[in-house]
Enzyme design. Sequence first.
Site, PDB file in Angstrom:
ATOM      1  N   HIS A 500       0.821  -1.213   0.000  1.00 20.34           N
ATOM      2  CA  HIS A 500       0.000   0.000   0.000  1.00 20.34           C
ATOM      3  C   HIS A 500       0.857   1.267   0.000  1.00 20.34           C
ATOM      4  O   HIS A 500       0.620   2.174   0.811  1.00 20.34           O
ATOM      5  CB  HIS A 500      -0.926   0.006   1.220  1.00 20.34           C
ATOM      6  CG  HIS A 500      -1.921  -1.117   1.224  1.00 20.34           C
ATOM      7  ND1 HIS A 500      -2.439  -1.674   2.364  1.00 20.34           N
ATOM      8  CD2 HIS A 500      -2.495  -1.791   0.194  1.00 20.34           C
ATOM      9  CE1 HIS A 500      -3.296  -2.637   2.051  1.00 20.34           C
ATOM     10  NE2 HIS A 500      -3.342  -2.730   0.735  1.00 20.34           N
ATOM     11  N   HIS A 545      -6.665  -0.497   3.181  1.00 22.68           N
ATOM     12  CA  HIS A 545      -6.211  -0.841   1.830  1.00 22.68           C
ATOM     13  C   HIS A 545      -6.487   0.401   0.979  1.00 22.68           C
ATOM     14  O   HIS A 545      -7.505   1.062   1.150  1.00 22.68           O
ATOM     15  CB  HIS A 545      -6.978  -2.053   1.322  1.00 22.68           C
ATOM     16  CG  HIS A 545      -6.835  -3.236   2.247  1.00 22.68           C
ATOM     17  ND1 HIS A 545      -6.183  -4.385   1.893  1.00 22.68           N
ATOM     18  CD2 HIS A 545      -7.241  -3.408   3.523  1.00 22.68           C
ATOM     19  CE1 HIS A 545      -6.201  -5.236   2.908  1.00 22.68           C
ATOM     20  NE2 HIS A 545      -6.850  -4.660   3.908  1.00 22.68           N
TER      21      HIS A 545
HETATM   22  C1  LIG Z   1      -0.763  -7.527  -4.314  1.00 20.33           C
HETATM   23  C2  LIG Z   1      -1.538  -6.271  -3.992  1.00 20.33           C
HETATM   24  C3  LIG Z   1      -2.679  -6.364  -3.232  1.00 20.33           C
HETATM   25  C4  LIG Z   1      -3.406  -5.208  -2.931  1.00 20.33           C
HETATM   26  N1  LIG Z   1      -4.583  -5.358  -2.259  1.00 20.33           N
HETATM   27  C5  LIG Z   1      -5.407  -4.293  -2.144  1.00 20.33           C
HETATM   28  C6  LIG Z   1      -6.711  -4.472  -1.626  1.00 20.33           C
HETATM   29  O1  LIG Z   1      -7.120  -5.571  -1.246  1.00 20.33           O
HETATM   30  N2  LIG Z   1      -7.520  -3.383  -1.570  1.00 20.33           N
HETATM   31  C7  LIG Z   1      -7.096  -2.142  -1.987  1.00 20.33           C
HETATM   32  O2  LIG Z   1      -7.869  -1.178  -1.894  1.00 20.33           O
HETATM   33  N3  LIG Z   1      -5.857  -1.950  -2.443  1.00 20.33           N
HETATM   34  C8  LIG Z   1      -5.005  -3.001  -2.574  1.00 20.33           C
HETATM   35  N4  LIG Z   1      -3.774  -2.824  -3.130  1.00 20.33           N
HETATM   36  C9  LIG Z   1      -3.330  -1.452  -3.486  1.00 20.33           C
HETATM   37  C10 LIG Z   1      -4.097  -0.777  -4.628  1.00 20.33           C
HETATM   38  O3  LIG Z   1      -4.327  -1.650  -5.698  1.00 20.33           O
HETATM   39  C11 LIG Z   1      -3.344   0.485  -5.070  1.00 20.33           C
HETATM   40  O4  LIG Z   1      -3.315   1.382  -3.965  1.00 20.33           O
HETATM   41  C12 LIG Z   1      -3.991   1.225  -6.239  1.00 20.33           C
HETATM   42  O5  LIG Z   1      -4.158   0.400  -7.363  1.00 20.33           O
HETATM   43  C13 LIG Z   1      -3.130   2.441  -6.626  1.00 20.33           C
HETATM   44  O6  LIG Z   1      -3.704   3.113  -7.711  1.00 20.33           O
HETATM   45  P1  LIG Z   1      -2.833   4.100  -8.601  1.00 20.33           P
HETATM   46  O7  LIG Z   1      -3.735   4.649  -9.639  1.00 20.33           O
HETATM   47  O8  LIG Z   1      -2.122   5.046  -7.712  1.00 20.33           O
HETATM   48  O9  LIG Z   1      -1.672   3.213  -9.260  1.00 20.33           O
HETATM   49  P2  LIG Z   1      -1.695   1.844 -10.063  1.00 20.33           P
HETATM   50  O10 LIG Z   1      -2.935   1.092  -9.784  1.00 20.33           O
HETATM   51  O11 LIG Z   1      -0.409   1.190  -9.781  1.00 20.33           O
HETATM   52  O12 LIG Z   1      -1.756   2.292 -11.596  1.00 20.33           O
HETATM   53  C14 LIG Z   1      -0.664   2.876 -12.257  1.00 20.33           C
HETATM   54  C15 LIG Z   1      -0.746   2.556 -13.731  1.00 20.33           C
HETATM   55  O13 LIG Z   1       0.268   3.302 -14.414  1.00 20.33           O
HETATM   56  C16 LIG Z   1       0.906   2.472 -15.374  1.00 20.33           C
HETATM   57  N5  LIG Z   1       2.257   2.980 -15.601  1.00 20.33           N
HETATM   58  C17 LIG Z   1       3.276   3.014 -14.711  1.00 20.33           C
HETATM   59  N6  LIG Z   1       4.374   3.536 -15.286  1.00 20.33           N
HETATM   60  C18 LIG Z   1       4.033   3.848 -16.561  1.00 20.33           C
HETATM   61  C19 LIG Z   1       4.753   4.412 -17.658  1.00 20.33           C
HETATM   62  N7  LIG Z   1       6.028   4.753 -17.539  1.00 20.33           N
HETATM   63  N8  LIG Z   1       4.097   4.590 -18.836  1.00 20.33           N
HETATM   64  C20 LIG Z   1       2.790   4.254 -18.978  1.00 20.33           C
HETATM   65  N9  LIG Z   1       2.065   3.695 -17.960  1.00 20.33           N
HETATM   66  C21 LIG Z   1       2.680   3.512 -16.765  1.00 20.33           C
HETATM   67  C22 LIG Z   1       0.902   1.103 -14.703  1.00 20.33           C
HETATM   68  O14 LIG Z   1       1.104   0.066 -15.637  1.00 20.33           O
HETATM   69  C23 LIG Z   1      -0.473   1.082 -14.047  1.00 20.33           C
HETATM   70  O15 LIG Z   1      -1.454   0.609 -14.927  1.00 20.33           O
HETATM   71  C24 LIG Z   1      -2.972  -3.938  -3.389  1.00 20.33           C
HETATM   72  C25 LIG Z   1      -1.811  -3.847  -4.132  1.00 20.33           C
HETATM   73  C26 LIG Z   1      -1.090  -4.996  -4.438  1.00 20.33           C
HETATM   74  C27 LIG Z   1       0.157  -4.887  -5.251  1.00 20.33           C
END
Ligand SMILES: Cc1cc2nc3c(=O)[nH]c(=O)nc-3n(C[C@H](O)[C@H](O)[C@H](O)COP(=O)(O)OP(=O)(O)OC[C@H]3O[C@@H](n4cnc5c(N)ncnc54)[C@H](O)[C@@H]3O)c2cc1C
Length: 568
Positions: A500, A545
């Site tokens: 997280h 989470h």
């Molecule tokens: C194993 C695991 C279990 C989890 N369990 C939970 C849970 O049960 N409940 C919950 O609420 N949260 C959970 N989380 C956390 C949650 O999924 C994240 O907090 C959330 O997805 C973050 O969202 P975000 O938009 O910040 O980033 P992300 O979801 O990481 O999205 C970022 C996106 O940007 C893309 N990207 C990155 N770099 C580049 C680049 N250079 N060029 C183009 N695209 C790029 C990536 O491919 C990705 O698609 C978990 C995480 C993990 C890893």
Amino acid sequence: SILQSQADLKSYYDFIVVGAGPGGSAVSNRLTEDPNVSVLVVEAGGANNDSLTIDVPLLCTKLTPNTQWDWNFTTTPQPNLNNRVLPFPRGIGLGGTSAVNCLVYTRGSKQNIDKWAELTNDSSWGWDRMLPFFKKSEKFNLPVDGHNITNQFNPSFHGFDGYIGVSVPGAGRAIDGRVIQTTQELPDEFPFTTDVNTGDQLGVGWVQALIDRGVRSSSASYFTPQVLARENLDILLNTRVSRILPSSNNFFNVIEYLDSVSGTLKNLTASKEVILSAGAISTPSILLHSGIGNATTLTSLGITPLINLPSVGQNLTDHIGVSSTWLVNSTLTYDTVLRNATLSESLLRQWEDSKTGINVDTSENHLAFLRLPENSTVLRTFGDPAAGNETAHFEFLFQNGLSQITASGNYLNIPSGNVSPKSSGSVTINSTNPFDAPLIDPGLLSAEVDIHILREAIRTAHRFVEAAAWSDYILQDLTNATTDAEIDEFIRNNAVSFFHPVSTSAMSPFGTTDWGVVDPDLRVKGVNGLRIVDASVAPSLPAAHTSAAVYAIAEHAADIIKSAYGFL
Ligand SMILES: Cc1cc2nc3c(=O)[nH]c(=O)nc-3n(C[C@H](O)[C@H](O)[C@H](O)COP(=O)(O)OP(=O)(O)OC[C@H]3O[C@@H](n4cnc5c(N)ncnc54)[C@H](O)[C@@H]3O)c2cc1C
């Protein structure tokens, strides 16, 4: 639409959003509600469609680490975990990490979100103003088994018209009654709560999970066929952004990306803004490679510093957790299913045919958010690291069996997480190649109080199963640690990240220059044309989470951007 190739790119976009996780998907959907606003989403990975492993909630533990859906990052050696290097999964492709996560939907406490308002000096980031955004993203739906859910959630705190499916469990598990019975036997220490997502999070309750009628709901749910039909929304997959470039002094509205055909780097300009939504690890990494970060460190690496923002990549805060496991006197656990290929297969077919059965839920039907006693030695010695006296120190997930195949035995598993950690670390880079993996140091247990909290969490989990509800059930405690020193060693050898990470591009008040990366309107400080909308901007880590918080941040961000340009 989803573009077939880079050749289909249009020459003009108002906004270019980098990343299709919760932050990027929600903000690009909301911005394109106005047909006059054009948005391109650029995502490093593919469509992630037609994957049973992603769609079936119970298969969530198969999605990471070391798979095609994961960036497959690892941490630096963690000194307080006996120098172990841990997997640090991040999802790649449509849905981002929400396509590989474990689906638990939690918001944290009112105090957690109010702390954001305090840290940013902006009341719009506090609980009362954020609750409508949590609800706006949410599409609460009834569990697939049709059972009565009175007392399993509080409808007044939920949204029913959003995009992200949220539901309570759609199939019973054999330990459900024992968990509830424990709350009745030991209500002082383990009170039952109807809903952990009302801002008042403490207690033992039914899990709410990111599920829509038995199927995983990732941030790809923001791209319904109707949304994809918008002419002003394009999504470019399999395209990795390397850097953000300035088109003129301090106007960082150009993405540099890898052209998949020629293998060369190309540029594309957003006429209004680039929105970085690459997540708490990749967003700071892209900023650093773009010359936005600590000027001294960038210079020593050979990167020309363009904007001196020392907080980029700093303050990485994450949860840490460890499982307690018991051998149990029952065969009605998930272990039995995993060991029987025919049974596993028929349950999967049941899910495919009718979206019913054990596969419709994530790994647990109940969770708990609990605090140490207010007079505990730990709190008296170290102070309280939680956001307030109604915010959890630790979380339990009650799992009826292990999620990997074992040779024999049936198990009760209770992962316990420290959800109010004081420790923090960083994301840095050690090369000038934007395609190299960053150095991820979550600094787990770097603050001493955190191991004390985790130790007390393990002891508390053991007290939970000492209730009469479990007396004919538990056969053997497999933790094999009772003294402080033994439990600490158990933690250092077995604890893992709960995945997280937040705060690596944290918000700080307008005018604050000595810490923070973005202002409360999510614009990068000292820069025009560049905003961040993802987990990295959270000014502190909620005891939860994290994806629910990111959806709410993105919903709020969309309103901020719309009103900045007069679209609202
Ligand atoms: C194993 C695991 C279990 C989890 N369990 C939970 C849970 O049960 N409940 C919950 O609420 N949260 C959970 N989380 C956390 C949650 O999924 C994240 O907090 C959330 O997805 C973050 O969202 P975000 O938009 O910040 O980033 P992300 O979801 O990481 O999205 C970022 C996106 O940007 C893309 N990207 C990155 N770099 C580049 C680049 N250079 N060029 C183009 N695209 C790029 C990536 O491919 C990705 O698609 C978990 C995480 C993990 C890893």
